[in-house]
Scaffold this motif. Structure first.
Motif, PDB file in Angstrom:
ATOM      1  N   THR A 287      44.498  35.258  37.452  1.00  0.00           N
ATOM      2  CA  THR A 287      43.905  36.553  37.102  1.00  0.00           C
ATOM      3  C   THR A 287      42.841  36.431  36.021  1.00  0.00           C
TER       4      THR A 287
ATOM      5  N   ALA B 148      46.870  42.739  41.751  1.00  0.00           N
ATOM      6  CA  ALA B 148      47.158  41.371  41.327  1.00  0.00           C
ATOM      7  C   ALA B 148      47.643  41.343  39.883  1.00  0.00           C
ATOM      8  N   VAL B 149      46.984  42.111  39.011  1.00  0.00           N
ATOM      9  CA  VAL B 149      47.400  42.156  37.610  1.00  0.00           C
ATOM     10  C   VAL B 149      48.748  42.862  37.488  1.00  0.00           C
TER      11      VAL B 149
ATOM     12  N   LEU C 232      45.884  39.949  30.229  1.00  0.00           N
ATOM     13  CA  LEU C 232      45.296  39.939  31.558  1.00  0.00           C
ATOM     14  C   LEU C 232      44.082  40.863  31.590  1.00  0.00           C
TER      15      LEU C 232
ATOM     16  N   SER D  33      51.401  40.400  38.605  1.00  0.00           N
ATOM     17  CA  SER D  33      51.529  39.307  37.648  1.00  0.00           C
ATOM     18  C   SER D  33      52.256  39.753  36.394  1.00  0.00           C
TER      19      SER D  33
END
Length: 417
Positions: free
Chosen positions: A381, A304-305, A401, A308
């Motif tokens: 996030t 996810a990070v 993040l 992103s």
């Protein structure tokens, strides 16, 4: 325990309908208090003080039927028993009704009706059995005085409780039906929205994919159609074709997600920091001087990070190309083990005359969807985002993040890509 804290007709639209239960209990109380006093004095021969006290205890709690019928029963029921015991000490007359007086019997039926409209089955059965048990005990205390009012209240009370419970359950069923219809309408609206999104995505794919396909074909065939092209122009056409094919692939992945609620789209590999170098190279080919600073061995980033961070860089570079052509841009990606920091800083736009070759005009306004998308990705996030103009006319995008402690990233040699 009451099954509802709202009186009957509480959900009615008109105010006078909502006030009907209160008007009814006031009228009942105003009727039963004086009638009970008169009955106890004239028919049973009680003195005025005793008759008044019993009448108030047996009839005044009727005011509570609209909101607290069970509380009213806890007062009226012992008062009826007390009245029967008081009358037991008086000589019996020919037409006396005992143990329950006529007014007490009728008032008790109203209490049972109010209970049936508000309470659950378990409470109603207990109240009914308590009423029957009290009548039976009083009958056994003075069987020669008892003349059937205990049995009458027991039987008629059962009928009243059944009718009231049926009305209450019917109302509950109607409310649940209305709630279910409301939920069904919301589900239909949500399904319609999803279908519309799918239709729009399909139409967008059909329209844009056609033009992108044309661009890809033209770029691939340009070196064969146009004789005498320099090698640099051939490489440029090749880069254009590659970018068009990549855009088509991402568009098809998005369409798959919208068509299948994401179950199939998730199987396709998502871009990440490993492709940031390609973004910067494409930006340089678009005429924007850009440089990247990112450790070569940056691994262990959660998906996810990773996604992103890639999208933030992608959107930031796209904004620079659109709004600040020719501006020098620096992209930096760093990790300290706890957070991943993404920084994109560009200088002011260069005059159009100083840029080599024709360029698209600078956009003076935008939809703002790019920054909104960045903020949403950072928020999901759990990170932070700092964006804003710089004193020299440039712009800065900085995202921080968080990284999970269980899987810290491992930095390789801090060599710039």
């Amino acid at each position: 325990m009451s099954t509802s804290s709202q009186p009957p007709l509480a959900g009615a639209r008109k105010r006078w309908q909502r006030l009907l239960p209160y008007a009814a209990v006031i009228a009942l109380t105003a009727l039963f208090v004086p009638v009970t006093i008169a009955s106890l004095k004239d028919q049973y021969g009680l003195d005025g003080g005793t008759a008044g006290a019993l009448a108030v205890a047996q009839a005044a709690p009727l005011l509570m039927l609209a909101r607290r019928p069970l509380w009213a029963w806890w007062i009226i029921f012992p008062a009826d028993i007390a009245g029967a015991l008081v009358l037991l000490g008086l000589p019996a007359e020919k037409y006396d009704v005992w143990p329950w007086t006529p007014t007490a019997l009728i008032a008790h039926l109203f209490v049972l009706l109010a209970l049936a409209l508000r309470e659950g089955r378990r409470t109603l059965v207990l109240v009914w059995l308590a009423t029957g048990a009290a009548g039976l005990v009083l009958h056994l205390v003075s069987p020669e005085r008892s003349n059937g009012s205990a049995l009458l209240l027991f039987l008629i009370g059962a009928v009243v409780l059944v009718i009231g419970a049926a009305l209450r359950e019917r109302g509950v069923a109607q409310r649940r039906l209305v709630e279910q219809e409301t939920i069904s309408a919301e589900e239909r609206a949500r399904r319609t929205l999803l279908e519309e999104r799918t239709r729009i995505a399909r139409e967008l794919h059909d329209v844009v994919a056609h033009h992108m396909s044309v661009i890809t074909v033209q770029a691939d065939s340009a070196p064969y159609r146009l004789k005498g092209l320099p090698p640099e122009a051939g490489e440029e056409f090749e880069a254009i074709a590659a970018s068009a094919r990549e855009s088509l692939a991402e568009m098809r992945r998005l369409l798959v997600v919208l068509r299948s609620d994401g179950t199939e789209g998730e199987r396709a590999p998502q871009p990440g920091l490993g492709r940031v170098q390609q973004l910067v190279e494409a930006t340089v080919r678009a005429g924007l001087p850009a440089e990247l600073s990112m450790p070569a061995g940056l691994t262990g980033i959660p998906p996810a990070v990773d996604l992103s961070a890639y999208r933030i860089v992608q959107e930031a570079l796209a904004n620079v190309v659109r709004h600040a052509p020719g501006a020098g841009t620096r992209v930096s990606v760093r990790s300290d083990g706890a957070h991943l920091t993404v920084l994109v800083v560009n200088g002011p736009a260069q005059p159009s005359g100083s840029l080599p070759g024709p360029r698209a005009p600078v956009e003076t306004s935008g939809t703002g969807h790019g920054l909104v998308g960045m903020r949403e990705r950072v928020r999901l996030t759990g990170g932070t985002l700092d964006v804003g103009p710089l004193p020299d006319g440039g712009f800065r995008v900085a995202a921080r993040l968080p990284l999970p402690p269980s899987s810290p990233p491992r930095n390789g040699n801090p060599e710039d890509s």
